[in-house]
Design a protein around this motif. Sequence first.
Motif, PDB file in Angstrom:
ATOM      1  N   VAL A 128       5.245  -8.779   1.426  1.00  0.00           N
ATOM      2  CA  VAL A 128       5.911  -9.589   0.414  1.00  0.00           C
ATOM      3  C   VAL A 128       5.101 -10.876   0.415  1.00  0.00           C
ATOM      4  O   VAL A 128       5.130 -11.639   1.373  1.00  0.00           O
ATOM      5  CB  VAL A 128       7.378  -9.823   0.786  1.00  0.00           C
ATOM      6  CG1 VAL A 128       8.006 -10.840  -0.140  1.00  0.00           C
ATOM      7  CG2 VAL A 128       8.129  -8.496   0.711  1.00  0.00           C
ATOM      8  N   ARG A 129       4.310 -11.034  -0.652  1.00  0.00           N
ATOM      9  CA  ARG A 129       3.296 -12.083  -0.625  1.00  0.00           C
ATOM     10  C   ARG A 129       3.670 -13.260  -1.527  1.00  0.00           C
ATOM     11  O   ARG A 129       3.981 -13.080  -2.702  1.00  0.00           O
ATOM     12  CB  ARG A 129       1.961 -11.494  -1.090  1.00  0.00           C
ATOM     13  CG  ARG A 129       0.807 -12.474  -0.995  1.00  0.00           C
ATOM     14  CD  ARG A 129      -0.473 -11.871  -1.499  1.00  0.00           C
ATOM     15  NE  ARG A 129      -0.390 -11.572  -2.923  1.00  0.00           N
ATOM     16  CZ  ARG A 129      -1.397 -11.102  -3.641  1.00  0.00           C
ATOM     17  NH1 ARG A 129      -2.554 -10.843  -3.069  1.00  0.00           N
ATOM     18  NH2 ARG A 129      -1.262 -10.864  -4.927  1.00  0.00           N
ATOM     19  N   CYS A 130       3.644 -14.439  -0.942  1.00  0.00           N
ATOM     20  CA  CYS A 130       3.932 -15.659  -1.702  1.00  0.00           C
ATOM     21  C   CYS A 130       2.620 -16.368  -1.996  1.00  0.00           C
ATOM     22  O   CYS A 130       1.737 -16.411  -1.145  1.00  0.00           O
ATOM     23  CB  CYS A 130       4.764 -16.640  -0.885  1.00  0.00           C
ATOM     24  SG  CYS A 130       6.231 -15.924  -0.162  1.00  0.00           S
ATOM     25  N   SER A 136       3.413  -3.104   4.635  1.00  0.00           N
ATOM     26  CA  SER A 136       3.733  -3.558   3.286  1.00  0.00           C
ATOM     27  C   SER A 136       3.863  -5.071   3.329  1.00  0.00           C
ATOM     28  O   SER A 136       4.160  -5.636   4.381  1.00  0.00           O
ATOM     29  CB  SER A 136       5.042  -2.940   2.814  1.00  0.00           C
ATOM     30  OG  SER A 136       4.885  -1.546   2.684  1.00  0.00           O
ATOM     31  N   ASN A 147       5.124 -11.456  -4.914  1.00  0.00           N
ATOM     32  CA  ASN A 147       4.431 -10.179  -5.133  1.00  0.00           C
ATOM     33  C   ASN A 147       4.809  -9.158  -4.071  1.00  0.00           C
ATOM     34  O   ASN A 147       4.920  -9.489  -2.900  1.00  0.00           O
ATOM     35  CB  ASN A 147       2.910 -10.363  -5.074  1.00  0.00           C
ATOM     36  CG  ASN A 147       2.403 -11.379  -6.073  1.00  0.00           C
ATOM     37  OD1 ASN A 147       1.653 -12.263  -5.717  1.00  0.00           O
ATOM     38  ND2 ASN A 147       2.826 -11.276  -7.319  1.00  0.00           N
ATOM     39  N   LEU A 148       4.978  -7.943  -4.543  1.00  0.00           N
ATOM     40  CA  LEU A 148       5.253  -6.823  -3.638  1.00  0.00           C
ATOM     41  C   LEU A 148       3.962  -6.025  -3.496  1.00  0.00           C
ATOM     42  O   LEU A 148       3.365  -5.623  -4.498  1.00  0.00           O
ATOM     43  CB  LEU A 148       6.346  -5.952  -4.268  1.00  0.00           C
ATOM     44  CG  LEU A 148       6.699  -4.657  -3.556  1.00  0.00           C
ATOM     45  CD1 LEU A 148       7.345  -4.952  -2.208  1.00  0.00           C
ATOM     46  CD2 LEU A 148       7.650  -3.828  -4.418  1.00  0.00           C
ATOM     47  N   LEU A 207      13.445  -6.755   0.397  1.00  0.00           N
ATOM     48  CA  LEU A 207      13.237  -8.202   0.488  1.00  0.00           C
ATOM     49  C   LEU A 207      12.797  -8.761  -0.863  1.00  0.00           C
ATOM     50  O   LEU A 207      13.312  -9.783  -1.323  1.00  0.00           O
ATOM     51  CB  LEU A 207      12.186  -8.492   1.572  1.00  0.00           C
ATOM     52  CG  LEU A 207      11.822  -9.957   1.801  1.00  0.00           C
ATOM     53  CD1 LEU A 207      13.035 -10.780   2.203  1.00  0.00           C
ATOM     54  CD2 LEU A 207      10.740 -10.082   2.892  1.00  0.00           C
ATOM     55  N   TRP A 208      11.879  -8.064  -1.506  1.00  0.00           N
ATOM     56  CA  TRP A 208      11.360  -8.510  -2.807  1.00  0.00           C
ATOM     57  C   TRP A 208      12.500  -8.614  -3.832  1.00  0.00           C
ATOM     58  O   TRP A 208      12.620  -9.595  -4.556  1.00  0.00           O
ATOM     59  CB  TRP A 208      10.294  -7.514  -3.291  1.00  0.00           C
ATOM     60  CG  TRP A 208       9.746  -7.834  -4.640  1.00  0.00           C
ATOM     61  CD1 TRP A 208       8.745  -8.714  -4.925  1.00  0.00           C
ATOM     62  CD2 TRP A 208      10.186  -7.297  -5.892  1.00  0.00           C
ATOM     63  NE1 TRP A 208       8.538  -8.758  -6.284  1.00  0.00           N
ATOM     64  CE2 TRP A 208       9.396  -7.902  -6.896  1.00  0.00           C
ATOM     65  CE3 TRP A 208      11.160  -6.374  -6.276  1.00  0.00           C
ATOM     66  CZ2 TRP A 208       9.560  -7.609  -8.249  1.00  0.00           C
ATOM     67  CZ3 TRP A 208      11.320  -6.081  -7.615  1.00  0.00           C
ATOM     68  CH2 TRP A 208      10.529  -6.695  -8.596  1.00  0.00           C
ATOM     69  N   ARG A 209      13.335  -7.568  -3.826  1.00  0.00           N
ATOM     70  CA  ARG A 209      14.436  -7.521  -4.777  1.00  0.00           C
ATOM     71  C   ARG A 209      15.458  -8.628  -4.501  1.00  0.00           C
ATOM     72  O   ARG A 209      15.940  -9.281  -5.423  1.00  0.00           O
ATOM     73  CB  ARG A 209      15.120  -6.171  -4.625  1.00  0.00           C
ATOM     74  CG  ARG A 209      15.575  -5.595  -5.919  1.00  0.00           C
ATOM     75  CD  ARG A 209      16.386  -4.377  -5.579  1.00  0.00           C
ATOM     76  NE  ARG A 209      15.959  -3.238  -6.346  1.00  0.00           N
ATOM     77  CZ  ARG A 209      16.265  -1.999  -6.019  1.00  0.00           C
ATOM     78  NH1 ARG A 209      16.939  -1.734  -4.911  1.00  0.00           N
ATOM     79  NH2 ARG A 209      15.889  -1.005  -6.778  1.00  0.00           N
ATOM     80  N   ALA A 267       8.618  -3.540 -10.155  1.00  0.00           N
ATOM     81  CA  ALA A 267       7.966  -4.546  -9.317  1.00  0.00           C
ATOM     82  C   ALA A 267       6.544  -4.821  -9.771  1.00  0.00           C
ATOM     83  O   ALA A 267       6.000  -5.872  -9.519  1.00  0.00           O
ATOM     84  CB  ALA A 267       7.964  -4.100  -7.863  1.00  0.00           C
ATOM     85  N   ALA A 316      10.084  -3.880   2.371  1.00  0.00           N
ATOM     86  CA  ALA A 316       9.408  -4.826   1.482  1.00  0.00           C
ATOM     87  C   ALA A 316      10.115  -4.873   0.139  1.00  0.00           C
ATOM     88  O   ALA A 316      10.357  -5.938  -0.430  1.00  0.00           O
ATOM     89  CB  ALA A 316       7.946  -4.429   1.305  1.00  0.00           C
TER      90      ALA A 316
END
Lengths: 394, 85
Positions: A366-368, A364, A352-353, A340-342, A24, A337
Motif C-alpha cells: 500500500v504505497r503512499c 503486496s 496506490n495498491l 487496507l487500501w479500501r 483499485a 493490502a
Amino acid sequence: MNLLEKLDAAAAARKALLPDGVGAFGIPIEEVYSATEARIGDRRVLLLGTNNYLGLTFAPECISAAHAAIDREGTGTTGSRMANGSYHGHRALEREFAEFYHCTSGIVFTTGYQANLGTISGLVGSGDTVLIDSDSHASIYDGCILSGADIVRFKHNDVADLEKRLRRLGDRVETTLVIAEGIYSMLGDQAPLADIVRLKKAYQCTLLLDEAHSLGVLGETGQGLVEKTGLLDEVDFITGTFSKSLCSIGGYCVSNHPQLEQLRYVSHPYIFTASPSPATIASTRAALELLRKGGHLRKQLWDNCTQLYERLKQSGYVVGPDPGPVIAAIVDTPQQALMLWRSLLEHNIYVNLILPPAAPEGKSLVRCSVNAAHTPEQMSYVGDVFSKLRDLVN
Amino acid sequence: MTDSKYDEIMQLLCDRLSSLTNTHIEITPETNLISQLSIDSIKLLNLIMEVEDAFDISIPINALADVQTVRELVDLIYKIKTTAK
Ligand SMILES: Cc1ncc(COP(=O)(O)O)c(C=O)c1O
C-alpha cells in the motif's frame, strides 16, 4: 487457446486477485481540486497516490506558460522532430536540462518511458550487455528488450552481487551498460551510487542512472541522487521524466558524452513518435525553473516524508528501508493490502495498491506518495488513520 | 548429452523447481515451466539468478524467450556453462 481466450484467462486471473469489481486500478477521478485533493465517486479525497512531489500541478507560472504556448503555437506539433521539425521550445528545454546538469548534451523525449526505451536501445545493441537492478522499472526492462542486448539482472541494491556479475562478464564489460535508479518506485529506497560508481570505474563499464523519482526531490537544486551524492560527473547518462516533480509529460537524457547526439538518428522511440506539444514543453520549462529554485518545496516535502514514514514505523507497519516521498507499507498478502487500501479510501485517503508480481518478493504494497503541498495537518490525519487500521494487516 | 555436468544441472533445476512450485506434479525434462508448473516470469528470473550463482555463469534473460520446458532450460544452461571460458 486463441488470442481472445488468452486475454480472457488473464482477465480471470486479475479478477481472482481483486474480487467483486474493486476498481483499485485506474480508479475514476471525477474532479481534481488541487495538488492534494480530488473527488472519487462522491468522496472528496486526500491524494496520496500521485507523483506530484513538489505539488506543482496547479502552479500559476506553469499554467500560464502552457496557455500562452497553446495560443502561440497551437495544441500539437502533429509529428516527429525528425520529420516535422524541432520547435524553439524543444531546443530550449534541451539546453536548459543540459545546463541544469552542467552537461554538454540533452535530449527530450515524448514520455519518460520513451526516454529509457530510446536511450537504452540507442546505447546498446545485439552483442552488448545490460546489467540491471532486479527492481528496475518496466521502461528499463522494455528498453533492454528493444535493444537486443544481453540482459543480466543483479539483486536489488546489492553491490556485492553486482560486482560478482560484472566479474563474470570478463572482457564483455567494455560493452556493458549498468543501469540503476535514483529512488526506486516500489519501496522508495535509493541506489548505493557511490559503490556502483566505484565498480563502474574498476570494471570500466558505462553507467546510466534513471532519476525519475529523485528529480526535484534529492540534492540542493533538485538534480537527484547525483547531486545528493556529489557524483554527477561519474554517471555517464542520466534519464528522467517530466511526469512526476515537473507535473507534465515527457522525458530526458543528459550526458557529457557528445555521442548522445547520435541517438537522434538511431533511436526509434525518439524518431518515430510525435514530439511533445507546445503546452507540455512550456509548462515543463516553467516547472524546471521552479524546481531549481525550490529549496523551500524540498524542505516541506522532506518534513512531510519524515513525519509520515516515522509515524507508520511507530504504528508497527513494515516500511521500505529509507524515508522519502515514496512510502510503502509492505504487507504479506494481496487480501491484506486490498483491505487496507479500501479502508483508507473509506477514510477519504487515496493511495496506490500494488500486488504481485509488480511488488517485490511476493509481497503486496500500500504505497503512499507524499508531496510538498500536503499540510502537516493532512499528514497527521493520514498517520492517525493508518495507525487505527494497523490491525487489518497483522 | 549425458555427461555428468548435464545431469548435475538437471538435478539442481528439478530440485529448485519442486521447492518453488509446491506442486505434486512430477517434474520431468518435458515438463512445461509455465503451463504445467505455473512459474511466473518473476520467479523464473529469480531462479535464473540462483542458477547463475550456482554455476558461476551469466545467463542473459533474453535467451529465455525460446525456453518452455525444463529440458530446454537445462540445454541453455549447459551450453553457456560449457562454452564459458
Ligand atoms: C523509474 C521510472 N522510470 C521511468 C518512468 C516512466 O516515466 P513516464 O511515466 O513519465 O513515462 C517511471 C514512471 O512511470 C518510473 O517510475
